[in-house]
Write a protein that holds these residues in place. Structure first.
Motif, PDB file in Angstrom:
ATOM      1  N   SER A  57       0.848  -1.196   0.000  1.00 48.71           N
ATOM      2  CA  SER A  57       0.000   0.000   0.000  1.00 48.71           C
ATOM      3  C   SER A  57       0.879   1.239   0.000  1.00 48.71           C
ATOM      4  N   THR A  58       0.527   2.165  -0.884  1.00 48.62           N
ATOM      5  CA  THR A  58       1.243   3.430  -0.940  1.00 48.62           C
ATOM      6  C   THR A  58       0.239   4.581  -0.961  1.00 48.62           C
ATOM      7  N   TYR A  59       0.669   5.688  -0.433  1.00 44.18           N
ATOM      8  CA  TYR A  59      -0.179   6.872  -0.337  1.00 44.18           C
ATOM      9  C   TYR A  59       0.637   8.091  -0.751  1.00 44.18           C
ATOM     10  N   TYR A  60      -0.057   9.025  -1.401  1.00 45.49           N
ATOM     11  CA  TYR A  60       0.610  10.226  -1.874  1.00 45.49           C
ATOM     12  C   TYR A  60      -0.248  11.457  -1.591  1.00 45.49           C
ATOM     13  N   ALA A  61       0.406  12.535  -1.262  1.00 44.91           N
ATOM     14  CA  ALA A  61      -0.294  13.811  -1.163  1.00 44.91           C
ATOM     15  C   ALA A  61      -0.732  14.239  -2.558  1.00 44.91           C
ATOM     16  N   ASP A  62      -1.852  14.921  -2.627  1.00 44.58           N
ATOM     17  CA  ASP A  62      -2.377  15.348  -3.929  1.00 44.58           C
ATOM     18  C   ASP A  62      -1.378  16.211  -4.682  1.00 44.58           C
ATOM     19  N   SER A  63      -0.617  16.999  -3.962  1.00 41.44           N
ATOM     20  CA  SER A  63       0.304  17.948  -4.593  1.00 41.44           C
ATOM     21  C   SER A  63       1.453  17.266  -5.335  1.00 41.44           C
ATOM     22  N   ILE A  64       1.705  15.998  -5.052  1.00 42.09           N
ATOM     23  CA  ILE A  64       2.842  15.327  -5.694  1.00 42.09           C
ATOM     24  C   ILE A  64       2.434  14.072  -6.458  1.00 42.09           C
ATOM     25  N   LYS A  65       1.178  13.772  -6.498  1.00 43.06           N
ATOM     26  CA  LYS A  65       0.719  12.588  -7.233  1.00 43.06           C
ATOM     27  C   LYS A  65       1.108  12.669  -8.700  1.00 43.06           C
ATOM     28  N   ALA A  97      10.426   8.965   8.161  1.00 40.77           N
ATOM     29  CA  ALA A  97       9.878   8.575   9.453  1.00 40.77           C
ATOM     30  C   ALA A  97       9.367   7.142   9.407  1.00 40.77           C
ATOM     31  N   ALA A  98       9.343   6.499  10.574  1.00 38.24           N
ATOM     32  CA  ALA A  98       8.940   5.101  10.669  1.00 38.24           C
ATOM     33  C   ALA A  98       7.922   4.902  11.774  1.00 38.24           C
ATOM     34  N   ARG A  99       6.962   4.020  11.513  1.00 37.83           N
ATOM     35  CA  ARG A  99       6.014   3.586  12.538  1.00 37.83           C
ATOM     36  C   ARG A  99       5.639   2.141  12.226  1.00 37.83           C
ATOM     37  N   PRO A 100       5.201   1.391  13.237  1.00 34.11           N
ATOM     38  CA  PRO A 100       4.905  -0.029  12.990  1.00 34.11           C
ATOM     39  C   PRO A 100       3.810  -0.261  11.965  1.00 34.11           C
ATOM     40  N   LEU A 101       4.113  -1.097  11.021  1.00 33.38           N
ATOM     41  CA  LEU A 101       3.197  -1.755  10.089  1.00 33.38           C
ATOM     42  C   LEU A 101       2.470  -0.859   9.094  1.00 33.38           C
ATOM     43  N   ILE A 102       1.518  -0.044   9.568  1.00 32.92           N
ATOM     44  CA  ILE A 102       0.630   0.627   8.627  1.00 32.92           C
ATOM     45  C   ILE A 102       0.857   2.139   8.600  1.00 32.92           C
ATOM     46  N   CYS A 103       0.472   2.726   7.490  1.00 27.58           N
ATOM     47  CA  CYS A 103       0.671   4.154   7.279  1.00 27.58           C
ATOM     48  C   CYS A 103      -0.312   4.999   8.068  1.00 27.58           C
ATOM     49  N   SER A 104       0.069   6.234   8.245  1.00 26.96           N
ATOM     50  CA  SER A 104      -0.805   7.242   8.819  1.00 26.96           C
ATOM     51  C   SER A 104      -0.428   8.581   8.227  1.00 26.96           C
ATOM     52  N   GLY A 105      -1.417   9.448   8.111  1.00 27.54           N
ATOM     53  CA  GLY A 105      -1.138  10.786   7.613  1.00 27.54           C
ATOM     54  C   GLY A 105      -0.680  11.738   8.698  1.00 27.54           C
ATOM     55  N   SER A 106      -0.747  11.284   9.950  1.00 24.34           N
ATOM     56  CA  SER A 106      -0.372  12.141  11.065  1.00 24.34           C
ATOM     57  C   SER A 106       1.073  11.912  11.459  1.00 24.34           C
ATOM     58  N   SER A 107       1.838  12.975  11.490  1.00 18.92           N
ATOM     59  CA  SER A 107       3.242  12.853  11.884  1.00 18.92           C
ATOM     60  C   SER A 107       3.378  12.467  13.354  1.00 18.92           C
TER      61      SER A 107
END
Length: 123
Positions: A57-65, A97-107
């Protein structure tokens, strides 16, 4: 001790390309979602892209898609951000930045951060 180190930033003309890299040690890289954030002077930090621990799974901000591509090589403990068609508004400090397993939009939910690499796009 976890270490996250970004590289690959620099000065480029508008329309050019850069590839950022991020290596992480001291953690099980393959079990972490990895993300790129950026912060321009006088602006809040914003999420650019994120990739889940499997890479599925990948996610992108609209400004850089359509211009940026995130990828990872778990065998090398390395995250990448290929940036094409760069614009002056992409100028910022880019953080990994790194966090366990799944993505989040919150820093706020990311546990480990690098020191950043500067990207400057001239017009």
């Amino acid at each position: 001790q976890v270490q996250v180190v970004e590289s690959g930033g620099g000065l480029v003309q508008a329309g050019g390309s850069l590839r950022l890299s991020c290596t992480a040690s001291g953690l099980t890289f393959a079990r972490y979602a990895m993300a790129w954030f950026r912060q321009a002077p006088g602006k809040e930090r914003e999420g650019v892209s994120c990739i889940s621990w499997t890479g599925g799974s990948t996610y992108y901000a609209d400004s850089i898609k359509g211009r940026f591509t995130i990828s990872r090589d778990n065998a090398k403990n390395t995250l990448y951000l290929q940036m094409n068609s760069l614009k002056p508004e992409d100028t910022a400090m880019y953080y990994c930045a790194a966090r366990p397993l799944i993505c989040s939009g919150s820093s706020r939910v990311f546990d480990h951060w690098g020191q950043g690499t500067q990207v400057t796009v001239s017009s």
